[in-house]
Design a protein around this motif. Structure first.
Motif, PDB file in Angstrom:
ATOM      1  N   ILE A 194       0.851  -1.189   0.000  1.00  0.00           N
ATOM      2  CA  ILE A 194       0.000   0.000   0.000  1.00  0.00           C
ATOM      3  C   ILE A 194       0.888   1.242   0.000  1.00  0.00           C
ATOM      4  O   ILE A 194       1.714   1.427   0.888  1.00  0.00           O
ATOM      5  N   VAL A 208     -12.898   3.619   0.886  1.00  0.00           N
ATOM      6  CA  VAL A 208     -11.471   3.883   1.066  1.00  0.00           C
ATOM      7  C   VAL A 208     -10.800   3.503  -0.256  1.00  0.00           C
ATOM      8  O   VAL A 208     -10.997   2.394  -0.772  1.00  0.00           O
ATOM      9  N   ARG A 209     -10.046   4.440  -0.836  1.00  0.00           N
ATOM     10  CA  ARG A 209      -9.314   4.198  -2.082  1.00  0.00           C
ATOM     11  C   ARG A 209      -7.858   3.954  -1.736  1.00  0.00           C
ATOM     12  O   ARG A 209      -7.201   4.785  -1.122  1.00  0.00           O
ATOM     13  N   HIS A 210      -7.363   2.782  -2.117  1.00  0.00           N
ATOM     14  CA  HIS A 210      -5.976   2.396  -1.874  1.00  0.00           C
ATOM     15  C   HIS A 210      -5.204   2.516  -3.183  1.00  0.00           C
ATOM     16  O   HIS A 210      -5.703   2.135  -4.244  1.00  0.00           O
ATOM     17  N   GLN A 239      -3.502   5.950   0.790  1.00  0.00           N
ATOM     18  CA  GLN A 239      -4.931   5.683   0.973  1.00  0.00           C
ATOM     19  C   GLN A 239      -5.656   7.003   1.136  1.00  0.00           C
ATOM     20  O   GLN A 239      -5.104   7.959   1.673  1.00  0.00           O
TER      21      GLN A 239
END
Length: 69
Positions: free
Chosen positions: A5, A15-17, A8
């Motif tokens: 990751i 939630v956009r990773h 974020q």
């Protein structure tokens, strides 16, 4: 396949990773975890190919660009 990751963003109920995989970045949206810890570190990735969306790497359309890239 595994990835790390990179960043974020919480966007309302999502939630956009941004995940680095083999020198490339994948953008993954998931429902907000609401009480569960937000993912961090290295992940093992799998996906449903029928839900995959791919955009051209050289797209100039604003709705297809990741902010800050």
């Amino acid at each position: 396949m595994s990835g790390e990751i990179a960043s974020q963003t919480a966007i309302g109920t999502t939630v956009r990773h941004r995940i680095e995989v083999a020198g490339q970045y994948l953008v993954v949206d998931e429902p907000h975890p609401a009480g569960r810890p937000i993912l961090t570190g290295t992940l093992a990735l799998s996906f449903d190919p029928s839900r995959l969306r791919v955009w051209p790497a050289n797209s100039t359309a604003p709705e297809l660009r990741w902010p800050g890239l």
